[in-house]
Structure formats: structure tokens, C-alpha cells
Design a protein around this motif. Structure first.
Motif, PDB file in Angstrom:
ATOM      1  N   UNK A  62       3.559  17.665  44.395  1.00  0.00           N
ATOM      2  CA  UNK A  62       2.469  17.066  44.987  1.00  0.00           C
ATOM      3  C   UNK A  62       2.881  16.055  45.949  1.00  0.00           C
ATOM      4  N   UNK A  63       3.733  15.259  45.625  1.00  0.00           N
ATOM      5  CA  UNK A  63       4.353  14.290  46.421  1.00  0.00           C
ATOM      6  C   UNK A  63       5.007  14.840  47.709  1.00  0.00           C
ATOM      7  N   UNK A  64       5.958  15.659  47.116  1.00  0.00           N
ATOM      8  CA  UNK A  64       6.668  16.578  48.368  1.00  0.00           C
ATOM      9  C   UNK A  64       5.649  17.118  49.340  1.00  0.00           C
ATOM     10  N   UNK A  65       4.737  17.787  48.844  1.00  0.00           N
ATOM     11  CA  UNK A  65       3.626  18.543  49.781  1.00  0.00           C
ATOM     12  C   UNK A  65       2.893  17.498  50.616  1.00  0.00           C
ATOM     13  N   UNK A  66       2.565  16.379  49.908  1.00  0.00           N
ATOM     14  CA  UNK A  66       1.743  15.386  50.586  1.00  0.00           C
ATOM     15  C   UNK A  66       2.939  14.566  51.834  1.00  0.00           C
ATOM     16  N   UNK A  67       4.181  14.328  51.683  1.00  0.00           N
ATOM     17  CA  UNK A  67       4.904  14.040  52.515  1.00  0.00           C
ATOM     18  C   UNK A  67       5.076  14.875  53.525  1.00  0.00           C
ATOM     19  N   UNK A  68       5.053  16.318  53.475  1.00  0.00           N
ATOM     20  CA  UNK A  68       5.298  17.372  54.371  1.00  0.00           C
ATOM     21  C   UNK A  68       4.479  17.429  55.342  1.00  0.00           C
ATOM     22  N   UNK A  69       3.072  17.181  54.729  1.00  0.00           N
ATOM     23  CA  UNK A  69       1.939  17.174  55.630  1.00  0.00           C
ATOM     24  C   UNK A  69       1.524  16.141  56.452  1.00  0.00           C
ATOM     25  N   UNK A  70       2.093  15.019  55.871  1.00  0.00           N
ATOM     26  CA  UNK A  70       1.986  13.746  56.509  1.00  0.00           C
ATOM     27  C   UNK A  70       2.855  13.582  57.935  1.00  0.00           C
ATOM     28  N   UNK A  71       4.209  14.123  57.666  1.00  0.00           N
ATOM     29  CA  UNK A  71       5.094  14.162  58.718  1.00  0.00           C
ATOM     30  C   UNK A  71       4.656  14.996  59.826  1.00  0.00           C
ATOM     31  N   UNK A  72       3.761  15.656  59.809  1.00  0.00           N
ATOM     32  CA  UNK A  72       3.190  16.548  61.061  1.00  0.00           C
ATOM     33  C   UNK A  72       2.043  15.682  61.325  1.00  0.00           C
ATOM     34  N   UNK A  73       1.395  14.648  60.733  1.00  0.00           N
ATOM     35  CA  UNK A  73       0.262  13.884  61.041  1.00  0.00           C
ATOM     36  C   UNK A  73      -0.818  14.164  60.656  1.00  0.00           C
TER      37      UNK A  73
END
Length: 333
Positions: A62-73
Motif C-alpha cells: 500500500x505504501x509503495x502504491x501511495x508513493x507512486x500515485x503521489x509522485x504524479x500529483x
């Protein structure tokens, strides 16, 4: 009230976060509202999730996916959505638990389900260490030829214990004092496979050296197992779908079409809240379909997808196949 969102995503599990990654990369204005109650966070190690040969912890995924989503804004907020209603213009108005009002052109419901967990002490810790398991599709491979007990009653528990029978012959069904209410045929099947059924209440569970050692029944009898499975059922978190009038089955799971749209235009659903298989991969796939369908729907409203087919367009696929919205090819599906 906030400005108009292209999409409001309710739920920040694997489904909701996959939808967020797709939509933000489609350059859509989105918001994820997450209660931080994803079932994924209970997973100690998933070894059937593709791409992780050594397995992956649910919280880490979940943390990996949150970081991935946030890096695109992508904006991901912690909180709850209490109400949703569809307005006359086809948009949606939602209210959060903190009183914030949101407007969105579309909604993806990815709220999942709640497990009916056994009332045992230190449950979360026991699940994290693999002492109590909840998904034999995910991890029955890890209990091959071990001593396993399944906690549950009724046909759901019967189905789970018969599934696990393909991995181990040493099986016991614990009903925690609730009568099984099985047919004579069902009981005969259990007896044929040498699966014990114990309907006495469990007093306590003991653990030693990182494994369950004993289940102590109310009458004092002690039983030893390597692991326990919980098969007490789930409750779909589909209240918001009911508020907008989306169609649901008898179990409260949301019914969707091939594009993961519910019976309400603009209202989509993905993951365990949808009728079907409760698996991370399924949830992510449904979210990808829903997100792409939403992007194409909004493109069509903006006049960026021709409202008619040209001779160059491919022939439609048969109705039975899962397809994306018209114009998916232009979106780079």
C-alpha cells in the motif's frame, strides 16, 4: 466546497490506488478519500502477487502504491465519505466525516469488505505473523501437509475447508459453539474426507515459538494445530452505493458492467465491494478498467472522441468479452 473533481475515489486499498495512478497519469483532477482500513494491510506476506518473488507485506504494498500515485500529483486524504448523492446534472455531491463537501463528475467506489473476524485476543498480531489466515486462495500453498483448523460455520465454512483439503488432509472445522446446520449429505462428505467438525466453544488459543500450539475447548480438551483459517464471512461496505441507488446482489456486493460502471451513470466500483473474486490482482484490474472508462467518458463529453464510428474503427468485440469504452485505442490502452 471544493472545485469540481474529475473523479472522487472512495477507498485507498489496491483498487482505489490503482485507479488513482491511472487517472492522475491521464492528467485528471482526482481525490482519494481513504479510511485506512484496507484488508490489504492485514496481509503478512502475499506470495501470489505477481512481481514479488519473495512475497510482499500488505502495508508495504500500500505504501509503495501511495508513493507512486503521489509522485504524479495524486491527492490522497485520510478520512471517510459519509454521504453521496447524484445531482440532476449528472454530477455527484459527497460529504466527508469532517463536514467537507466535494463535487465530482464521476465516482469510483473501492471500499472493499469487512471480515467477520473470530473473537480471539491479539488478532491483528496473530494474522500478521501468519498464525491466523483469511485467504486460502492466497496462501493455502504455505500449509501443504500441515495441521489446519478452519473457524466458521455453515456452507461458507464448508466450502473453505473443502478448498483447503486439496493442500492438506489434516483438517478440523471449529464452529466456536455455533451449530453447523449442514445437510446429511454435507456431513457425509466431511466424514468421507476425514474432516473433523467440533461445535464446542473455544476457550482460548495458546502460542509458542511463533506457532499456534493449542486450541483449548470450553470442556478442557486441548487440540494442536499449525495454523488457523477464519471463514466467518465478509460484509460488503456498499452503503454509499445504496445511497445513489446502484444495483447490488443479495450479499450487498455492487453489480457492475464490463467497464466497471454500476447501474448509475458515472458511478463506478472496483475491488472486493464488487461481486466476484476477492483478490488484489482482480481489484487492480477492475480499477484500471474503471479509470480508463472514466477517462474516455470525460474525453467524449469534451468532444475528443468522435461520436460515430469510421470505416477505420475495429469491429466490436463479442458482448461476452470485457472491453474498454469506445476510443480506448486513442487513449493508449
Amino acid at each position: 466546497m471544493s472545485g469540481m473533481l474529475d473523479c472522487l475515489i472512495v477507498g485507498g486499498g489496491p483498487g482505489g490506488l490503482t485507479a488513482a495512478i491511472y487517472l492522475v497519469r491521464f492528467r485528471r483532477n482526482i481525490l482519494v478519500v481513504d479510511e485506512a482500513k484496507s484488508r490489504c494491510s492485514w496481509i503478512p506476506t502475499s506470495r501470489n502477487h505477481a512481481g514479488f518473488m519473495e512475497g510482499v507485506n500488505g502495508i508495504e504494498l500500500l505504501e509503495r502504491m501511495r508513493c507512486q500515485a503521489r509522485q504524479y500529483g495524486a491527492e490522497i486524504g485520510t478520512g471517510s465519505v459519509e454521504t453521496i448523492r447524484r445531482l440532476d446534472d449528472g454530477t455527484f455531491r459527497a460529504t466527508t466525516g469532517s463536514g467537507r463537501e466535494l463535487r465530482a463528475k464521476t465516482v469510483i467506489l473501492a471500499t472493499g469488505v469487512i471480515d467477520d473476524q473470530p473473537r480471539l485476543p491479539d488478532l491483528f498480531d496473530a494474522v500478521q505473523r501468519g498464525l491466523i489466515r483469511v485467504c486460502p486462495i492466497c496462501d493455502a500453498f504455505e500449509v501443504i501437509d500441515k495441521k489446519v483448523a478452519v473457524i466458521g460455520h455453515g456452507r461458507d465454512a464448508l466450502g473453505e475447508v473443502l478448498f483447503i483439503r486439496g493442500y492438506t488432509a489434516d483438517l478440523t472445522l471449529l464452529t466456536l459453539g455455533t451449530p453447523m446446520n449442514l445437510t446429511a449429505e454435507d456431513r457425509a462428505k466431511l466424514a468421507e474426507l476425514d474432516i473433523r467438525v467440533i461445535e464446542e466453544q473455544v476457550e482460548r488459543v495458546t502460542e509458542e515459538d511463533g506457532r499456534i500450539t493449542k486450541v483449548i475447548l470450553k470442556g478442557g480438551v486441548e487440540l494442536a494445530f499449525d495454523t488457523l483459517y477464519s471463514a466467518l464471512g465478509t460484509l460488503a461496505r456498499s452503503t454509499l452505493a445504496g445511497q445513489v441507488g446502484a444495483g447490488m446482489n443479495e450479499q450487498g456486493r455492487v453489480i457492475v458492467d464490463a467497464h466497471c460502471q454500476t447501474s448509475i451513470p458515472g458511478f463506478y466500483a472496483a475491488g472486493d465491494v464488487v461481486e466476484g473474486l476477492n483478490q488484489i490482482s482482480v481489484s487492480m484490474g477492475q480499477a484500471a478498467v474503471a479509470a480508463t472508462a472514466i477517462h474516455n467518458l470525460l474525453r467524449q463529453r469534451d468532444g475528443l472522441i468522435p461520436p460515430f464510428k469510421t470505416p477505420a474503427d475495429p469491429k466490436p468485440k463479442p458482448t461476452g468479452e470485457t472491453t474498454l469504452s469506445e476510443g480506448a485505442a486513442e487513449a493508449g490502452d
